[in-house]
Design an enzyme around this catalytic site. Structure first.
Site, PDB file in Angstrom:
ATOM      1  N   ASP A 478       0.834  -1.207   0.000  1.00  0.00           N
ATOM      2  CA  ASP A 478       0.000   0.000   0.000  1.00  0.00           C
ATOM      3  C   ASP A 478       0.866   1.254   0.000  1.00  0.00           C
ATOM      4  O   ASP A 478       2.051   1.222   0.367  1.00  0.00           O
ATOM      5  CB  ASP A 478      -0.865  -0.046   1.274  1.00  0.00           C
ATOM      6  CG  ASP A 478      -2.149   0.758   1.171  1.00  0.00           C
ATOM      7  OD1 ASP A 478      -2.294   1.539   0.217  1.00  0.00           O
ATOM      8  OD2 ASP A 478      -2.998   0.606   2.072  1.00  0.00           O
ATOM      9  N   ASP A 548     -10.871   1.993  -2.914  1.00  0.00           N
ATOM     10  CA  ASP A 548     -11.424   1.719  -1.585  1.00  0.00           C
ATOM     11  C   ASP A 548     -12.943   1.718  -1.621  1.00  0.00           C
ATOM     12  O   ASP A 548     -13.580   1.380  -0.622  1.00  0.00           O
ATOM     13  CB  ASP A 548     -10.935   2.770  -0.586  1.00  0.00           C
ATOM     14  CG  ASP A 548      -9.565   2.412  -0.046  1.00  0.00           C
ATOM     15  OD1 ASP A 548      -9.150   1.254  -0.214  1.00  0.00           O
ATOM     16  OD2 ASP A 548      -8.907   3.286   0.543  1.00  0.00           O
TER      17      ASP A 548
HETATM   18  C1  DGJ Z   1      -5.819   1.898   1.929  1.00  0.00           C
HETATM   19  C2  DGJ Z   1      -6.224   0.635   1.253  1.00  0.00           C
HETATM   20  O1  DGJ Z   1      -6.772   0.908   0.008  1.00  0.00           O
HETATM   21  C3  DGJ Z   1      -7.195  -0.120   2.144  1.00  0.00           C
HETATM   22  O2  DGJ Z   1      -7.670  -1.256   1.486  1.00  0.00           O
HETATM   23  C4  DGJ Z   1      -6.514  -0.461   3.418  1.00  0.00           C
HETATM   24  O3  DGJ Z   1      -5.462  -1.348   3.165  1.00  0.00           O
HETATM   25  C5  DGJ Z   1      -5.995   0.797   4.092  1.00  0.00           C
HETATM   26  N1  DGJ Z   1      -5.211   1.591   3.204  1.00  0.00           N
HETATM   27  C6  DGJ Z   1      -5.190   0.453   5.309  1.00  0.00           C
HETATM   28  O4  DGJ Z   1      -4.597   1.528   5.871  1.00  0.00           O
END
Ligand code: DGJ
Length: 729
Positions: A478, A548
């Protein structure tokens, strides 16, 4: 596929199966001219360069050199010498001058496609051999050489271009801009298609007329970004999915970019694509070279749909390397939306047990397992297990999950550092920051200065140590903030403008090392959702988290925009709980599943808490995934209808390469009075074959389904959906 040099015309002709691209060297000075790019032709139409139209040729009439410079369709435009359109290259030479004008020096036509050092790039594979033209241009007064590379594959209509800059002088030259792709096209009535967005709303299609002057999209965020995307297409006015001239360009890079069109006084259009010059200044010392990333260029004479399918195939066949690329990915369950930071070993094991019963194959432990992280305010950089949460440690948890019968995956955010971390307390200078300024925090974190090799090595060691410590088969990588405060404690004052690009090169280096040491690792990239969904990242991992926003209806637009360029096999898509955590919408569990089936497929919910009815539907969805995923992963994508355009329903499908099987997804976003059925015309089928529709009696000819269409009946209410599975009979 072929690349030829015609001595008589001093012209290079690059042919793919359906397209031609032609460059000619002009006049005594060797100006590189762009002759043609479009459907395949037999001749070299030199008249496209208008070189016989005096007074526009310097050797014939240098009095009007300026007119020539400002109108000539050039292959790689310089700067400051009469071409007032925007150049592809800007420099500051050892005397402080800006002028540069690359002209012909030499050429080579080679079999294969050279790798680009340190950069992701398409490659020759068993699915198609490659050929490359290396055209070397030079600017003698500055002492620079430019190698323009053009590669083609025998199985694709894509043309891959990149630029390498070499300092052949004995003094440093500062490169302020060196675009990977430049092209002057004759002026037609094109529109510009781009992908814009925001967090949780990535890659929405946007189409607008191209007006006079410059129109661009770009990023200066240090990543390809949620907001704008390293893709643009010039689309003939009136073109649609099935017809019309379309030029698509996609930058194989994961940092700052600029994609620009400029409509000139003569209605010609100049296309530029490359690293964004904003914040870029690279010192090229004597004898050094700088390889710029490549651009994948696709021309389609048959509309937007054909362009998309060409991109999908070239990425599936020549860019994605992972051993998973031709495999079904394990159906995963990720605990992010299930627990956020509040989880422990027992909770994860409870999820794993329930998931196993439903047929799910892998548990992914998301953010919050390390340091003392209970929210997003701390611990990035401290990649050791938080034993308060994971009692018994990581290996114990992984072993237990494996015993239950699930694989195990883990989340990292390796590029970051929290001010509240042991790492920051030990190395405050490892964060990107400008001395004397308060650095901007975002999500209460800083970005690591990856231009420093010792930082890269630290990150690599600490991540590898965790991966070696247990049977971890998947990593979600990430990146949750963008770069600000462009400053490195390690780079000199003349070299701060190298930080953005050195950062991206370091991310590539890290991922390359990781997949070398852990060759069977399934790597899924992610950036606060889908802010780094680009072809660069696909070179390292076969899938990227799309967004997300897991709401099935929002996903229709996000996945439509993403599939404009990227294969469905690369799109991370999960079923989540309702009301949806991002938009608060309630949709049927079946629709959430049907929409996620167009991607890598998985779950992002607390399976121990969702309604029993939903839980009971999971085994059926799992069965559908196993049944349809080989087709979804390998087939040709057809967009039938877009909710973005019609506001009521969405429909897309995948047809197998041999056209013996197809799967179409229909989503009724809004029910309408008196619309008890709807006719949709399918696409991509073999008109001569007959198809049976799963769950229905009888069969239809492909031409009937495409011309008369198929009737979708009796969907009652909003957000209803239906999968239509056809098999040849
Ligand atoms: C952003 C990601 O897109 C989410 O799926 C998750 O992993 C969060 N970060 C965690 O901080």
């Amino acid at each position: 596929m072929n690349i030829n040099y015609c001595e008589e015309l001093r012209a290079f002709k690059i042919d793919t199966e359906n397209n031609s691209y032609i460059i000619a060297i002009v006049d005594d000075e060797g100006f590189p001219g762009h002759v043609y790019y479009g459907p395949k032709i037999a001749d070299i139409p030199m008249y496209m360069l208008r070189i016989n139209e005096n007074p526009y040729v310097p050797s014939k009439n240098n009095r009007d050199r300026g007119s020539f410079m400002d109108t000539f369709p050039t292959e790689y435009p310089g700067n400051g010498l009469g071409d007032y359109r925007e150049g592809a290259v800007e420099v500051v030479d050892s005397e402080g001058h800006f002028a540069v004008c690359p002209v012909y020096k030499s050429y080579k036509i080679v079999e294969g496609k050279p790798a680009l050092k340190g950069l992701p790039a398409t490659f020759e594979s068993s699915r198609g051999k490659a050929m490359t033209l290396e055209l070397t241009l030079e600017d003698k007064p500055v002492g620079l050489e430019f190698i323009l590379r053009y590669s083609v594959f025998e199985d694709s209509d894509a043309i891959i271009r990149s630029t390498e800059v070499i300092n052949a002088s004995d003094k440093s030259v500062f490169i302020k801009k060196a675009m990977s792709f430049a092209m002057d096209l004759d002026g037609e009535d094109y529109e510009l298609l781009t992908l814009h967005g925001s967090w949780a709303r990535e890659r929405q299609m946007d189409i607008r007329p191209i007006g006079y002057g410059k129109t661009s999209v770009g990023s200066v965020k240090g990543e390809s970004s949620h907001q704008e995307h390293p893709f643009m297409a010039l689309v003939q006015k009136g073109a649609d999915q099935k017809q019309g001239r379309v030029y698509g360009f996609n930058f194989v890079y994961s940092g700052n970019f600029l994609a620009q069109v400029e409509k000139t006084q003569f209605d010609s259009v100049r296309v530029l694509m490359g690293i964004n010059p904003n914040g870029f200044k690279w010192e090229l010392k004597a004898g050094e070279s700088l390889q710029m990333p490549e651009v994948v260029s696709v021309y389609s004479n048959d509309g937007i749909g054909k362009m998309s399918r060409t991109f999908h195939d070239v990425y599936r066949n020549h860019l994605i390397r992972s051993p998973y690329k031709d495999k079904k990915r394990p159906i995963l369950i990720n605990n992010w939306e299930a627990t956020y930071f509040q989880f422990d070993t027992d909770k994860l094991i409870a999820i794993a047990k329930e998931a196993k019963k439903a047929g799910i194959e892998m548990l992914v432990m998301d953010d919050g397992w390390f340091g003392h992280r209970d929210d997003d305010n701390s611990s990035l950089g401290d990649w050791y297990v938080n034993e308060n949460k994971l009692k018994g440690g990581l290996k114990y948890l992984v072993d237990e999950v494996n015993k239950i019968g699930l694989k195990f995956g883990i989340w990292f955010e390796p590029e970051m550092i929290s001010p509240d971390s042991d790492l920051y307390r030990a190395h405050p200078d490892w964060a990107i920051a400008i001395q004397g300024r308060t650095p901007v925090r975002s999500r209460n974190q800083y970005v690591l200065d990856l231009s420093r090799q010792e930082v890269v090595d630290y990150v690599f060691d600490v991540v590898s140590k965790v991966l070696h410590s247990a049977n971890i088969e998947y990593v979600k990588w990430d990146m949750n903030r963008q770069i600000t405060d462009l400053g490195s404690y390690a780079l000199g004052k003349e070299n701060q403008g190298e930080l953005y690009h050195r950062y991206v090169l370091a991310v590539y280096q890290l991922q390359e090392r990781l997949i070398k040491v852990f060759p069977n690792l399934l790597l899924e990239n992610c950036s606060g959702g889908g802010a780094r969904f680009d072809p660069g990242m696909l070179y390292y991992g076969p899938q990227i988290w799309c967004s997300d926003d897991t709401d099935a209806i929002e996903r229709l637009g996000i996945q439509e925009g993403t599939s404009l360029v990227y294969p469905l096999s690369s799109m991370g898509a999960h079923v989540s709980d309702c009301p949806n955590h991002t938009v608060g919408r309630n949709t049927p569990f079946a629709t959430r599943g049907n929409v996620a089936l167009a991607g890598t497929f998985g779950y992002e919910l607390d399976i121990t808490k969702i309604p029993q009815e939903d839980r009971d539907s999971i085994p059926k969805q799992v069965e559908m995934y196993h049944k349809y995923n080989p087709l979804v992963r390998t087939g040709d994508y057809y967009r039938i209808a877009s909710y973005r355009e019609n506001h009521f329903y969405d429909c897309y499908g995948v047809v197998s390469k041999d056209k013996s099987e197809a799967l179409f997804t229909f989503v009724q976003v809004m029910g309408r009075p008196n619309y008890h059925s709807r006719i949709i015309r399918l696409d991509g089928l073999d008109p001569e074959k007959r198809y049976a529709i799963e769950g229905e009696e009888g069969s239809y000819a492909g031409d009937t389904l495409m011309k008369a269409g198929l009737q979708i009946q009796n969907l009652w209410g909003d957000y209803q959906s239906k999968l239509i599975h056809l098999t040849e009979c």
